[in-house]
Every structure is written in C-alpha cells, then in structure tokens.
Design a protein around this motif. Sequence first.
Motif, PDB file in Angstrom:
ATOM      1  N   VAL A  21       4.252   2.608   6.518  1.00  0.00           N
ATOM      2  CA  VAL A  21       5.362   2.385   5.601  1.00  0.00           C
ATOM      3  C   VAL A  21       4.868   1.466   4.490  1.00  0.00           C
ATOM      4  O   VAL A  21       4.471   0.335   4.761  1.00  0.00           O
ATOM      5  CB  VAL A  21       6.582   1.757   6.314  1.00  0.00           C
ATOM      6  CG1 VAL A  21       7.707   1.501   5.343  1.00  0.00           C
ATOM      7  CG2 VAL A  21       7.047   2.637   7.458  1.00  0.00           C
ATOM      8  N   LYS A  22       4.877   1.951   3.263  1.00  0.00           N
ATOM      9  CA  LYS A  22       4.444   1.169   2.095  1.00  0.00           C
ATOM     10  C   LYS A  22       3.083   0.529   2.311  1.00  0.00           C
ATOM     11  O   LYS A  22       2.868  -0.646   2.030  1.00  0.00           O
ATOM     12  CB  LYS A  22       5.487   0.106   1.738  1.00  0.00           C
ATOM     13  CG  LYS A  22       6.803   0.690   1.279  1.00  0.00           C
ATOM     14  CD  LYS A  22       7.711  -0.388   0.768  1.00  0.00           C
ATOM     15  CE  LYS A  22       9.003   0.249   0.263  1.00  0.00           C
ATOM     16  NZ  LYS A  22       9.888  -0.732  -0.313  1.00  0.00           N
ATOM     17  N   GLU A  24       1.576  -0.242   5.071  1.00  0.00           N
ATOM     18  CA  GLU A  24       1.463  -1.034   6.299  1.00  0.00           C
ATOM     19  C   GLU A  24       1.741  -0.142   7.499  1.00  0.00           C
ATOM     20  O   GLU A  24       2.644   0.690   7.472  1.00  0.00           O
ATOM     21  CB  GLU A  24       2.473  -2.184   6.304  1.00  0.00           C
ATOM     22  CG  GLU A  24       2.242  -3.232   5.259  1.00  0.00           C
ATOM     23  CD  GLU A  24       0.968  -4.014   5.494  1.00  0.00           C
ATOM     24  OE1 GLU A  24       0.573  -4.215   6.665  1.00  0.00           O
ATOM     25  OE2 GLU A  24       0.355  -4.417   4.508  1.00  0.00           O
ATOM     26  N   LEU A  60       8.237  -5.564   7.367  1.00  0.00           N
ATOM     27  CA  LEU A  60       7.886  -5.531   5.946  1.00  0.00           C
ATOM     28  C   LEU A  60       8.184  -6.867   5.274  1.00  0.00           C
ATOM     29  O   LEU A  60       7.415  -7.335   4.434  1.00  0.00           O
ATOM     30  CB  LEU A  60       8.622  -4.396   5.240  1.00  0.00           C
ATOM     31  CG  LEU A  60       8.148  -2.990   5.583  1.00  0.00           C
ATOM     32  CD1 LEU A  60       9.045  -1.962   4.928  1.00  0.00           C
ATOM     33  CD2 LEU A  60       6.709  -2.777   5.180  1.00  0.00           C
TER      34      LEU A  60
END
Length: 109
Positions: A21-22, A24, A60
């Motif tokens: 995700v993004k 990571e 995040l």
Amino acid sequence: MRCKFCGREMRRVVTPFRRPVKGEMITVKDIEVYRCPECGAVFVPKETVKHIGRKTGEKLLKVAKERGRIRDEKEHLREMREKTAKDIEDAIRRGEIKKREDAPMKVFT
C-alpha cells in the motif's frame, strides 16, 4: 457458508493479510477469512475488511511519522505552547497557521 464458485462448504481460517500500500508492505496478522478447500476462493467478512482498513491506516500513519512526513500531534502542541502569543499572531499573519474566520486575532489574553 458455501462457495459461490463451486458450491462446496467454505472453512473459516486464520491467516495473515499482506499487501503493498503506497510503497509499504502492510501485514495484518491473524485475520479470519473463509476459504474454499476445493477451488481456493476466499471470502473476507465485512468486519474483517473494517479491521484491515483500521490496521492499514495505523501502519501508514506510523510510517509517515517515522519518515518525518507527519509530526506527532502532542509534540506539535507542546511546541505551540512554548511560543509566545506574539509568535503565534505573527505565524497567523504569515499564513503558517490557519485562522478561523470568526476567531479573534488575539490568541491569548
């Protein structure tokens, strides 16, 4: 619960959830899903999806704080308290701090 692809009874299993995700790799341990022993289809219950969303957001946020993208709120408030009223008023004028339209210019009295 029956598999909507092959019709066999699905089994509840506990497994880790791993997804990038993004940039990571996010891992949420021990999520409950239903898996079909015949075709391998997986069904994720609504509660589990919400849990994954919360854990992903927390991870995040933690990474962003570690990388200095987001400052810790308590640290920010502590720094703000250390500034004098004059410093804060100047920061509002410079646009570094957003001022609510209905708030008085004087921050501390």
